[in-house]
Scaffold this motif. Structure first.
Motif, short mmCIF file in Angstrom:
data_model
loop_
_atom_site.label_atom_id
_atom_site.label_comp_id
_atom_site.label_asym_id
_atom_site.label_seq_id
_atom_site.Cartn_x
_atom_site.Cartn_y
_atom_site.Cartn_z
N ARG A 91 0.83 -1.21 0.00
CA ARG A 91 0.00 0.00 0.00
C ARG A 91 0.87 1.26 0.00
NH1 ARG A 91 -2.74 -0.66 4.73
NH2 ARG A 91 -1.39 0.80 5.80
N TRP A 92 1.94 1.27 0.76
CA TRP A 92 2.75 2.48 0.87
C TRP A 92 3.55 2.79 -0.38
CZ3 TRP A 92 8.13 2.56 0.73
CH2 TRP A 92 8.76 1.31 0.82
N THR A 93 3.78 1.79 -1.27
CA THR A 93 4.53 2.05 -2.50
C THR A 93 3.63 2.55 -3.63
OG1 THR A 93 4.30 -0.23 -3.32
CG2 THR A 93 6.23 0.27 -1.94
N LYS A 94 2.34 2.39 -3.50
CA LYS A 94 1.40 2.76 -4.57
C LYS A 94 1.08 4.26 -4.60
CE LYS A 94 -0.78 -1.75 -4.57
NZ LYS A 94 -2.02 -2.50 -4.30
N PRO A 133 9.68 -1.42 5.46
CA PRO A 133 9.13 -1.08 6.78
C PRO A 133 8.57 -2.31 7.48
CG PRO A 133 7.64 -0.35 5.04
CD PRO A 133 8.85 -0.91 4.37
N GLY A 134 8.49 -2.20 8.81
CA GLY A 134 7.83 -3.22 9.58
C GLY A 134 6.33 -3.08 9.45
N THR A 143 -3.54 -2.68 8.93
CA THR A 143 -2.12 -2.73 9.29
C THR A 143 -1.49 -1.35 9.17
OG1 THR A 143 -1.53 -3.32 7.03
CG2 THR A 143 -1.79 -5.13 8.59
N ASP A 144 -0.44 -1.16 9.94
CA ASP A 144 0.33 0.08 9.94
C ASP A 144 1.76 -0.26 9.56
OD1 ASP A 144 1.03 2.79 10.46
OD2 ASP A 144 1.74 2.22 12.45
N ALA A 173 8.45 9.08 4.48
CA ALA A 173 7.45 8.51 5.40
C ALA A 173 6.15 9.32 5.36
CB ALA A 173 8.02 8.47 6.83
N ARG A 174 6.27 10.65 5.35
CA ARG A 174 5.06 11.50 5.29
C ARG A 174 4.25 11.20 4.03
NH1 ARG A 174 8.44 15.14 7.64
NH2 ARG A 174 9.14 16.04 5.66
N LEU A 175 4.91 11.17 2.88
CA LEU A 175 4.22 10.93 1.62
C LEU A 175 3.64 9.52 1.57
CD1 LEU A 175 3.54 11.79 -1.34
CD2 LEU A 175 5.65 10.59 -1.95
N SER A 176 4.40 8.55 2.07
CA SER A 176 4.02 7.13 1.94
C SER A 176 3.09 6.65 3.06
CB SER A 176 5.28 6.26 1.95
OG SER A 176 6.15 6.65 0.94
N ASN A 177 2.81 7.52 4.02
CA ASN A 177 1.98 7.15 5.18
C ASN A 177 2.60 5.99 5.96
OD1 ASN A 177 -0.15 7.58 6.91
ND2 ASN A 177 -1.51 6.16 5.84
N VAL A 178 3.91 6.10 6.16
CA VAL A 178 4.65 5.13 6.98
C VAL A 178 4.94 5.83 8.30
CG1 VAL A 178 6.76 3.77 7.20
CG2 VAL A 178 5.63 3.95 4.99
#
Length: 182
Positions: A91-94, A133-134, A143-144, A173-178
């Motif tokens: 999800r974070w790479t999309k 990321p974890g 999931t986070d 992290a801000r952009l990817s919501n990590v």
């Protein structure tokens, strides 16, 4: 008789002074030997690598078309970017303009020995290079994704990471919501 007492007294005082310096020199020499023993012991552990990561600057090189980061303080400490392992999607790479992502190994090496392998993700079509990321579950059954700022992976990323226009891992992290955790 006075000369005899002066002689014996001087000899005793001289002996005590000599003995005190002898004892001090022995202690100083023991400490110096311990320090040299520590400095000369083989540096072959992950702990040694982590210490070098914290205290040395690193220089990026290409050797036989392989990206290699070498510690300036001791060139036997190296981080090598391996070949693409596989395509990668989470999800974070999309959220990036180019959704193409892949995983790559980063080999932590001392001399020719690999002491640790980490997985990094090349995201946004190769413009971003960060650790995987974890993942942790949230109460709402989603999931986070998170990066632990104190982890070895993030410390390695501070050297080998690429962030495109986001400047640093925190920007990605801000952009990817990590999430970032300490």
């Amino acid at each position: 008789m006075t000369e005899f007492f002066n002689f014996v007294g001087g000899a005793l005082i001289g002996w005590f002074i000599s003995h005190w310096y002898y004892a001090k020199a022995s202690r100083d020499q023991s400490e110096a030997i311990k320090k040299l023993t520590q400095d000369l012991r083989p540096k072959t552990t992950l702990h040694d690598f982590e210490e070098m990561l914290a205290r040395s600057s690193w220089t990026k090189n290409y050797i036989d078309h392989t990206e290699l980061w070498i510690a300036d303080e001791d060139n036997t400490f190296q981080m090598q970017r391996g070949e693409k392992s596989k395509d990668f999607t989470e999800r974070w790479t999309k959220v990036h303009p180019d959704p193409n992502s892949a995983s790559y190994p980063i080999y932590l090496k001392i001399g020719s020995s690999v002491i640790k392998e980490l997985t990094f993700i090349s995201a946004d079509g190769g413009r971003i290079f960060v650790p995987m990321p974890g993942v942790r579950p949230l109460p709402d059954e989603t999931t986070d994704y998170f990066w632990n700022l104190g982890s070895l992976e993030v410390r390695v990323c501070r050297v080998v990471g690429e962030y495109y226009r986001y400047n640093n891992l925190e920007g990605v992290a801000r952009l990817s919501n990590v999430s970032l955790v300490k």
